[in-house]
Design a protein around this motif. Structure first.
Motif, PDB file in Angstrom:
ATOM      1  N   THR A 109       0.846  -1.193   0.000  1.00  0.00           N
ATOM      2  CA  THR A 109       0.000   0.000   0.000  1.00  0.00           C
ATOM      3  C   THR A 109       0.881   1.242   0.000  1.00  0.00           C
ATOM      4  OG1 THR A 109      -0.149  -0.052   2.420  1.00  0.00           O
ATOM      5  CG2 THR A 109      -1.909  -1.149   1.173  1.00  0.00           C
ATOM      6  N   PHE A 110       0.341   2.310  -0.565  1.00  0.00           N
ATOM      7  CA  PHE A 110       1.120   3.533  -0.748  1.00  0.00           C
ATOM      8  C   PHE A 110       0.283   4.748  -0.368  1.00  0.00           C
ATOM      9  CE2 PHE A 110       1.712   0.394  -4.157  1.00  0.00           C
ATOM     10  CZ  PHE A 110       3.013  -0.014  -3.923  1.00  0.00           C
ATOM     11  N   THR A 111       0.929   5.887  -0.399  1.00  0.00           N
ATOM     12  CA  THR A 111       0.232   7.156  -0.199  1.00  0.00           C
ATOM     13  C   THR A 111       0.570   8.049  -1.378  1.00  0.00           C
ATOM     14  OG1 THR A 111       0.387   6.961   2.212  1.00  0.00           O
ATOM     15  CG2 THR A 111      -0.120   9.135   1.313  1.00  0.00           C
ATOM     16  N   ASN A 112      -0.363   8.148  -2.314  1.00  0.00           N
ATOM     17  CA  ASN A 112      -0.152   8.952  -3.511  1.00  0.00           C
ATOM     18  C   ASN A 112      -1.136  10.119  -3.538  1.00  0.00           C
ATOM     19  OD1 ASN A 112       1.936   7.529  -5.089  1.00  0.00           O
ATOM     20  ND2 ASN A 112       0.449   5.852  -5.134  1.00  0.00           N
ATOM     21  N   GLU A 113      -0.683  11.254  -3.993  1.00  0.00           N
ATOM     22  CA  GLU A 113      -1.560  12.416  -4.106  1.00  0.00           C
ATOM     23  C   GLU A 113      -2.422  12.307  -5.354  1.00  0.00           C
ATOM     24  OE1 GLU A 113       0.263  16.084  -5.901  1.00  0.00           O
ATOM     25  OE2 GLU A 113       2.131  15.085  -5.250  1.00  0.00           O
ATOM     26  N   VAL A 151       4.166  11.720 -16.300  1.00  0.00           N
ATOM     27  CA  VAL A 151       4.449  11.739 -14.864  1.00  0.00           C
ATOM     28  C   VAL A 151       5.463  10.651 -14.554  1.00  0.00           C
ATOM     29  CG1 VAL A 151       3.488  11.465 -12.545  1.00  0.00           C
ATOM     30  CG2 VAL A 151       2.126  12.582 -14.335  1.00  0.00           C
ATOM     31  N   ASP A 152       6.414  10.969 -13.686  1.00  0.00           N
ATOM     32  CA  ASP A 152       7.396   9.986 -13.237  1.00  0.00           C
ATOM     33  C   ASP A 152       6.834   9.318 -11.981  1.00  0.00           C
ATOM     34  OD1 ASP A 152       9.619   8.470 -12.800  1.00  0.00           O
ATOM     35  OD2 ASP A 152      10.860  10.101 -11.999  1.00  0.00           O
ATOM     36  N   TYR A 153       6.231   8.154 -12.156  1.00  0.00           N
ATOM     37  CA  TYR A 153       5.539   7.499 -11.050  1.00  0.00           C
ATOM     38  C   TYR A 153       6.493   6.714 -10.156  1.00  0.00           C
ATOM     39  CZ  TYR A 153       1.081   8.664 -13.233  1.00  0.00           C
ATOM     40  OH  TYR A 153       0.007   9.345 -13.745  1.00  0.00           O
ATOM     41  N   ALA A 154       6.121   6.613  -8.900  1.00  0.00           N
ATOM     42  CA  ALA A 154       6.949   5.911  -7.918  1.00  0.00           C
ATOM     43  C   ALA A 154       6.823   4.401  -8.049  1.00  0.00           C
ATOM     44  CB  ALA A 154       6.556   6.353  -6.505  1.00  0.00           C
ATOM     45  N   GLN A 155       5.678   3.927  -8.564  1.00  0.00           N
ATOM     46  CA  GLN A 155       5.476   2.482  -8.722  1.00  0.00           C
ATOM     47  C   GLN A 155       5.426   2.117 -10.213  1.00  0.00           C
ATOM     48  OE1 GLN A 155       2.702   4.130  -6.812  1.00  0.00           O
ATOM     49  NE2 GLN A 155       4.193   4.179  -5.128  1.00  0.00           N
ATOM     50  N   THR A 156       5.764   0.841 -10.490  1.00  0.00           N
ATOM     51  CA  THR A 156       5.686   0.325 -11.862  1.00  0.00           C
ATOM     52  C   THR A 156       4.884  -0.970 -11.857  1.00  0.00           C
ATOM     53  OG1 THR A 156       7.862   1.233 -12.402  1.00  0.00           O
ATOM     54  CG2 THR A 156       6.985  -0.447 -13.874  1.00  0.00           C
ATOM     55  N   PRO A 195       2.069   2.338 -12.204  1.00  0.00           N
ATOM     56  CA  PRO A 195       1.629   3.257 -11.155  1.00  0.00           C
ATOM     57  C   PRO A 195       0.385   2.760 -10.431  1.00  0.00           C
ATOM     58  CG  PRO A 195       1.148   4.148 -13.330  1.00  0.00           C
ATOM     59  CD  PRO A 195       2.007   2.945 -13.541  1.00  0.00           C
ATOM     60  N   ALA A 196       0.317   3.100  -9.152  1.00  0.00           N
ATOM     61  CA  ALA A 196      -0.842   2.731  -8.329  1.00  0.00           C
ATOM     62  C   ALA A 196      -1.419   3.988  -7.689  1.00  0.00           C
ATOM     63  CB  ALA A 196      -0.444   1.724  -7.266  1.00  0.00           C
ATOM     64  N   GLY A 197      -1.522   5.030  -8.482  1.00  0.00           N
ATOM     65  CA  GLY A 197      -2.039   6.297  -7.980  1.00  0.00           C
ATOM     66  C   GLY A 197      -1.051   7.415  -8.246  1.00  0.00           C
ATOM     67  N   GLY A 198      -1.479   8.640  -7.975  1.00  0.00           N
ATOM     68  CA  GLY A 198      -0.623   9.782  -8.180  1.00  0.00           C
ATOM     69  C   GLY A 198      -1.226  10.776  -9.156  1.00  0.00           C
ATOM     70  N   SER A 210      -2.755   0.668  -3.882  1.00  0.00           N
ATOM     71  CA  SER A 210      -2.585  -0.746  -3.520  1.00  0.00           C
ATOM     72  C   SER A 210      -2.081  -1.509  -4.726  1.00  0.00           C
ATOM     73  CB  SER A 210      -3.906  -1.341  -3.020  1.00  0.00           C
ATOM     74  OG  SER A 210      -4.897  -1.254  -4.032  1.00  0.00           O
ATOM     75  N   GLN A 211      -1.250  -2.531  -4.463  1.00  0.00           N
ATOM     76  CA  GLN A 211      -0.667  -3.278  -5.580  1.00  0.00           C
ATOM     77  C   GLN A 211      -0.244  -4.663  -5.125  1.00  0.00           C
ATOM     78  OE1 GLN A 211       3.187  -2.067  -7.777  1.00  0.00           O
ATOM     79  NE2 GLN A 211       1.523  -1.178  -9.008  1.00  0.00           N
ATOM     80  N   LEU A 212      -0.379  -5.627  -6.056  1.00  0.00           N
ATOM     81  CA  LEU A 212      -0.009  -7.008  -5.777  1.00  0.00           C
ATOM     82  C   LEU A 212       0.720  -7.585  -6.979  1.00  0.00           C
ATOM     83  CD1 LEU A 212      -0.166  -9.596  -4.038  1.00  0.00           C
ATOM     84  CD2 LEU A 212      -2.391 -10.053  -5.102  1.00  0.00           C
TER      85      LEU A 212
END
Length: 236
Positions: A96-100, A108-113, A115-118, A193-195
């Motif tokens: 789980t993450f905290t994305n704005e 956008v340069d996403y933190a997840q690959t 992306p799971a939000g942002g 959220s991501q799995l």
């Protein structure tokens, strides 16, 4: 002397004249019977033609019905989940993450690959099945509405595995698409959220959907997942 009609046979002998008259009547009766027989043959032909077309039409109708029934019987049914369940169940491997959430232009340069939000584009990607990679910024907006983004490595997932993966999908609020550079063969992403998964038969797939599909914890729960952008390669 009484004139006779042209073409009508006559005789001065009454007996002979009677025979001639009988013969003419017989000829007329024979012609009448021939006409009647021809009329009956025509009726019979019409009945056979109607019967043939009725058989052809009935057979065609049965074929159509059989095709429809077969298509219904052999078309995989969409999986069923409870929208917005989010009971807080712990699923092994879920991050789980905290994305704005904000609308932006460009990439956008996403933190997840993946992306799971942002930050994301103002237009969401219409939910559905795609056979080509999709634009992150549009897909993330769909996550904001409660959709689940199911991504897979096209080189690592076989056709059978892909069919199994599709069997887990609900009828709406889901995106399926290949994705390049995944950290695992299959990745399920919801908002924050991501799995990551190795197999389409993993029992955690339905668990993830039950927990995060159409979640009420997304920024815009219940917002539409249609009526915006169709990405390339949309199948359904």
């Amino acid at each position: 002397m009484t004139p006779t009609s042209p073409g009508k046979r006559t005789s001065g002998n009454p007996a002979t004249q009677a025979d001639i008259t009988l013969t003419v009547k017989q000829q007329r009766e024979q012609q009448k019977q021939q006409k009647l027989a021809e009329y009956q043959r025509q009726l019979a032909r019409r009945r056979r033609t109607k019967l043939m077309w009725w058989i052809v039409g009935s057979t065609a109708a049965l074929v159509v019905i059989a095709v429809v029934v077969a298509s219904i019987a052999f078309t995989p049914r969409a999986a069923s989940y409870t929208a917005g369940d989010s009971s807080g169940a712990e699923i092994e491997g879920v991050e789980t993450f905290t994305n704005e959430t904000t609308h932006v232009e460009g990439t956008v340069d996403y933190a997840q690959t993946p992306p799971a939000g942002g930050p994301h584009n103002q237009y969401w990607l219409n939910c559905g099945v795609y056979d080509q990679p999709q634009t992150d910024e549009n897909a993330v907006h769909s996550l904001e509405h409660g959709a689940i983004w199911v991504t897979y490595d096209a080189d690592a997932v076989s056709a059978d595995e892909l069919a199994t993966l599709r069997s887990h999908l609900p009828s709406s609020y889901v995106i399926l698409s290949p994705y390049e550079g995944l950290p695992s063969p299959i990745v399920l992403s919801g908002w924050n959220s991501q799995l990551q998964l190795d197999s389409a038969s993993d029992t955690r797939i339905p668990e993830f959907f039950e927990e995060y599909w159409r979640s009420q914890n997304v920024p815009e729960p219940g917002a539409s997942c249609a009526g915006a952008i169709d990405g390339p390669g949309k199948q359904s």
